[in-house]
Scaffold this motif. Structure first.
Motif, PDB file in Angstrom:
ATOM      1  N   GLY A 287      92.853   8.779 -64.271  1.00  0.00           N
ATOM      2  CA  GLY A 287      92.043   7.588 -64.070  1.00  0.00           C
ATOM      3  C   GLY A 287      91.113   7.263 -65.208  1.00  0.00           C
ATOM      4  N   GLY A 288      90.920   8.251 -66.084  1.00  0.00           N
ATOM      5  CA  GLY A 288      90.144   7.947 -67.283  1.00  0.00           C
ATOM      6  C   GLY A 288      88.727   8.459 -67.258  1.00  0.00           C
ATOM      7  N   GLY A 289      88.440   9.256 -68.246  1.00  0.00           N
ATOM      8  CA  GLY A 289      87.047   9.574 -68.535  1.00  0.00           C
ATOM      9  C   GLY A 289      86.425  10.720 -67.785  1.00  0.00           C
ATOM     10  N   GLY A 290      87.055  11.250 -66.768  1.00  0.00           N
ATOM     11  CA  GLY A 290      86.459  12.350 -66.046  1.00  0.00           C
ATOM     12  C   GLY A 290      85.201  11.960 -65.301  1.00  0.00           C
ATOM     13  N   GLY A 291      85.021  10.694 -65.037  1.00  0.00           N
ATOM     14  CA  GLY A 291      83.816  10.239 -64.366  1.00  0.00           C
ATOM     15  C   GLY A 291      83.964  10.101 -62.869  1.00  0.00           C
ATOM     16  N   GLY A 292      84.987  10.708 -62.289  1.00  0.00           N
ATOM     17  CA  GLY A 292      85.177  10.635 -60.852  1.00  0.00           C
ATOM     18  C   GLY A 292      85.765   9.317 -60.405  1.00  0.00           C
ATOM     19  N   PHE A 293      85.578   9.023 -59.134  1.00  0.00           N
ATOM     20  CA  PHE A 293      86.180   7.824 -58.554  1.00  0.00           C
ATOM     21  C   PHE A 293      85.659   6.544 -59.198  1.00  0.00           C
ATOM     22  N   SER A 294      84.459   6.584 -59.750  1.00  0.00           N
ATOM     23  CA  SER A 294      83.877   5.372 -60.324  1.00  0.00           C
ATOM     24  C   SER A 294      84.638   4.883 -61.542  1.00  0.00           C
ATOM     25  N   THR A 295      85.445   5.752 -62.172  1.00  0.00           N
ATOM     26  CA  THR A 295      86.198   5.337 -63.359  1.00  0.00           C
ATOM     27  C   THR A 295      87.593   4.849 -63.026  1.00  0.00           C
ATOM     28  N   LEU A 296      87.993   4.939 -61.762  1.00  0.00           N
ATOM     29  CA  LEU A 296      89.338   4.528 -61.371  1.00  0.00           C
ATOM     30  C   LEU A 296      89.428   3.012 -61.208  1.00  0.00           C
ATOM     31  N   PRO A 297      90.620   2.457 -61.410  1.00  0.00           N
ATOM     32  CA  PRO A 297      90.815   1.053 -61.024  1.00  0.00           C
ATOM     33  C   PRO A 297      90.456   0.873 -59.559  1.00  0.00           C
ATOM     34  N   PHE A 298      89.891  -0.290 -59.224  1.00  0.00           N
ATOM     35  CA  PHE A 298      89.377  -0.498 -57.865  1.00  0.00           C
ATOM     36  C   PHE A 298      90.449  -0.272 -56.805  1.00  0.00           C
ATOM     37  N   ALA A 299      91.662  -0.833 -57.018  1.00  0.00           N
ATOM     38  CA  ALA A 299      92.715  -0.709 -56.009  1.00  0.00           C
ATOM     39  C   ALA A 299      93.104   0.747 -55.800  1.00  0.00           C
ATOM     40  N   ASP A 300      93.178   1.527 -56.890  1.00  0.00           N
ATOM     41  CA  ASP A 300      93.536   2.936 -56.756  1.00  0.00           C
ATOM     42  C   ASP A 300      92.470   3.703 -55.981  1.00  0.00           C
ATOM     43  N   ALA A 301      91.220   3.462 -56.327  1.00  0.00           N
ATOM     44  CA  ALA A 301      90.132   4.148 -55.619  1.00  0.00           C
ATOM     45  C   ALA A 301      90.134   3.782 -54.141  1.00  0.00           C
ATOM     46  N   ALA A 302      90.316   2.499 -53.841  1.00  0.00           N
ATOM     47  CA  ALA A 302      90.304   2.060 -52.444  1.00  0.00           C
ATOM     48  C   ALA A 302      91.457   2.681 -51.663  1.00  0.00           C
ATOM     49  N   ASN A 303      92.655   2.681 -52.254  1.00  0.00           N
ATOM     50  CA  ASN A 303      93.810   3.260 -51.562  1.00  0.00           C
ATOM     51  C   ASN A 303      93.622   4.745 -51.321  1.00  0.00           C
ATOM     52  N   ALA A 304      93.144   5.448 -52.336  1.00  0.00           N
ATOM     53  CA  ALA A 304      92.961   6.889 -52.189  1.00  0.00           C
ATOM     54  C   ALA A 304      91.882   7.216 -51.160  1.00  0.00           C
ATOM     55  N   LEU A 305      90.757   6.520 -51.223  1.00  0.00           N
ATOM     56  CA  LEU A 305      89.667   6.785 -50.288  1.00  0.00           C
ATOM     57  C   LEU A 305      90.079   6.466 -48.863  1.00  0.00           C
ATOM     58  N   TRP A 306      90.849   5.388 -48.679  1.00  0.00           N
ATOM     59  CA  TRP A 306      91.317   5.057 -47.333  1.00  0.00           C
ATOM     60  C   TRP A 306      92.213   6.173 -46.807  1.00  0.00           C
ATOM     61  N   GLY A 307      93.170   6.610 -47.643  1.00  0.00           N
ATOM     62  CA  GLY A 307      94.068   7.675 -47.196  1.00  0.00           C
ATOM     63  C   GLY A 307      93.331   8.939 -46.856  1.00  0.00           C
ATOM     64  N   LEU A 308      92.385   9.324 -47.691  1.00  0.00           N
ATOM     65  CA  LEU A 308      91.614  10.552 -47.427  1.00  0.00           C
ATOM     66  C   LEU A 308      90.786  10.422 -46.158  1.00  0.00           C
ATOM     67  N   ALA A 309      90.233   9.224 -45.925  1.00  0.00           N
ATOM     68  CA  ALA A 309      89.427   9.026 -44.716  1.00  0.00           C
ATOM     69  C   ALA A 309      90.301   9.133 -43.466  1.00  0.00           C
ATOM     70  N   VAL A 310      91.471   8.532 -43.492  1.00  0.00           N
ATOM     71  CA  VAL A 310      92.360   8.602 -42.335  1.00  0.00           C
ATOM     72  C   VAL A 310      92.788  10.046 -42.070  1.00  0.00           C
ATOM     73  N   LEU A 311      93.013  10.788 -43.147  1.00  0.00           N
ATOM     74  CA  LEU A 311      93.455  12.160 -43.002  1.00  0.00           C
ATOM     75  C   LEU A 311      92.282  13.107 -42.677  1.00  0.00           C
ATOM     76  N   GLY A 312      91.067  12.597 -42.734  1.00  0.00           N
ATOM     77  CA  GLY A 312      89.902  13.450 -42.456  1.00  0.00           C
ATOM     78  C   GLY A 312      89.691  14.482 -43.535  1.00  0.00           C
ATOM     79  N   ALA A 313      90.091  14.139 -44.777  1.00  0.00           N
ATOM     80  CA  ALA A 313      89.988  15.099 -45.879  1.00  0.00           C
ATOM     81  C   ALA A 313      88.728  14.848 -46.685  1.00  0.00           C
ATOM     82  N   ALA A 314      88.183  15.895 -47.221  1.00  0.00           N
ATOM     83  CA  ALA A 314      86.968  15.789 -48.031  1.00  0.00           C
ATOM     84  C   ALA A 314      87.331  15.429 -49.466  1.00  0.00           C
ATOM     85  N   LEU A 315      86.389  14.764 -50.135  1.00  0.00           N
ATOM     86  CA  LEU A 315      86.565  14.484 -51.549  1.00  0.00           C
ATOM     87  C   LEU A 315      86.364  15.771 -52.331  1.00  0.00           C
ATOM     88  N   GLU A 316      87.220  15.956 -53.331  1.00  0.00           N
ATOM     89  CA  GLU A 316      87.111  17.158 -54.153  1.00  0.00           C
ATOM     90  C   GLU A 316      86.136  16.909 -55.313  1.00  0.00           C
TER      91      GLU A 316
END
Length: 317
Positions: A288-317
């Motif tokens: 995703g670029g830069g090692g700055g966490g989710f804030s450096t990801l393209p918006f759509a990628d971050a949104a898709n990933a966060l939605w999937g993790l939330a549905v799965l009840g998984a914690a952010l690494e």
């Protein structure tokens, strides 16, 4: 004449080799040297009847997908291009009985990657013929997901029997998986060497499998989902930026390739092992670029990933 409509994107695929003597190989080389669809059209229209075999049909579609930007074609060229592409589709369908699982999967992949819908009748006929020839049931673990990826890109759900064959092949259940049948000699690197490695699906193939099912809104049978999760757990160390990259599409890894996996797992309400989720997140952030966490990801990628993790009840690494 098949019906065409815009759609599709990018993905993974690769043409097989072989399929004849020196003349046939020279013709394959000529196809791969073409720099535009006009050159391919000239080669196709000028070939004597019967000279182009299944390897040539596969190479023709793959080369077309790689050298053509359909969306950028000027209006005056569209009619001529459609005529060429319809002829290429006719050739692919005619040569399908001689093709092995690798070519059958790759031709469909190339059609979807180009960004055109070949028409539901052509897709149904192609899948039916491929299934009857055993090209779906004998597909290698990397080829079966490519078929489903292509179908997902054009929005075409296979028949139940065809889907069952593809699902089995995708987790390495197919007997004699590999190039097979039509004389192709090529195999993916991860499938060379025989034994268990031949039938072990790689990380990128596993990701394509689950994404295609989620995109087509197909719920896999519970036993197959359990097989997929076991295979994914075994391959978890390979769920890296390199392992998930669509390398045969000749492009660098993008964060969206890991984000789509997390989103698809959420849509299917899967229960992946924690190590798989951690590996996918690490790959996504690395790409995703830069090692700055989710804030450096393209918006759509971050949104898709966060939605999937939330549905799965998984914690952010």
């Amino acid at each position: 004449r098949v019906r065409l409509r815009a759609g599709g994107s990018d993905g993974d695929g690769g043409a097989g080799r072989g399929g004849g003597g020196d003349g046939a190989r020279r013709l394959t080389s000529a196809i791969n040297a073409c720099e535009g669809w006009e050159e391919l059209w000239e080669l196709l229209s000028g070939a004597p009847p019967g000279e182009l075999n299944h390897i040539h049909a596969c190479a023709l579609l793959v080369r077309t997908a790689r050298v053509t930007r359909y969306a950028a074609l000027p209006p005056p060229a569209l009619e001529r291009f459609h005529g060429f592409f319809c002829a290429a589709l006719d050739l692919a369908f005619d040569r399908l009985p001689a093709a092995g699982p690798r070519e059958a999967a790759t031709m469909l992949w190339a059609v979807a990657r180009l960004g055109l819908h070949p028409g539901t009748p052509w897709l149904r006929g192609y899948l039916s013929a491929a299934a009857a020839a055993g090209a779906l049931a004998r597909a290698a673990p990397r080829d079966a997901p490519n078929v489903r990826w292509a179908l997902a890109r054009v929005g075409h759900a296979p028949e139940a029997a065809e889907l069952d064959q593809l699902l089995g092949a995708a987790v390495g259940r197919a007997a004699g998986a590999g190039a097979g049948g039509g004389g192709s000699e090529a195999r993916p690197r991860e499938e060379q060497g025989g034994g268990a490695a031949l039938c072990a699906p790689c990380a990128q193939a596993l990701a394509n499998s689950i994404w295609a099912l989620a995109t087509l809104r197909l719920e896999p049978p519970a036993p197959w989902a359990a097989e997929w999760l076991r295979a994914a757990a075994a391959a978890a160390p390979a769920f890296t930026a390199q392992g998930l990259a669509n390398s045969l599409a000749r492009r660098e890894f993008k964060a969206g390739e890991a984000a789509m996996l997390l989103h698809a797992l959420g849509r299917l309400r899967a229960e992946p092992p924690p190590e798989l989720l951690a590996a996918a997140q690490a790959a996504m952030l690395a790409g995703g670029g830069g090692g700055g966490g989710f804030s450096t990801l393209p918006f759509a990628d971050a949104a898709n990933a966060l939605w999937g993790l939330a549905v799965l009840g998984a914690a952010l690494e």
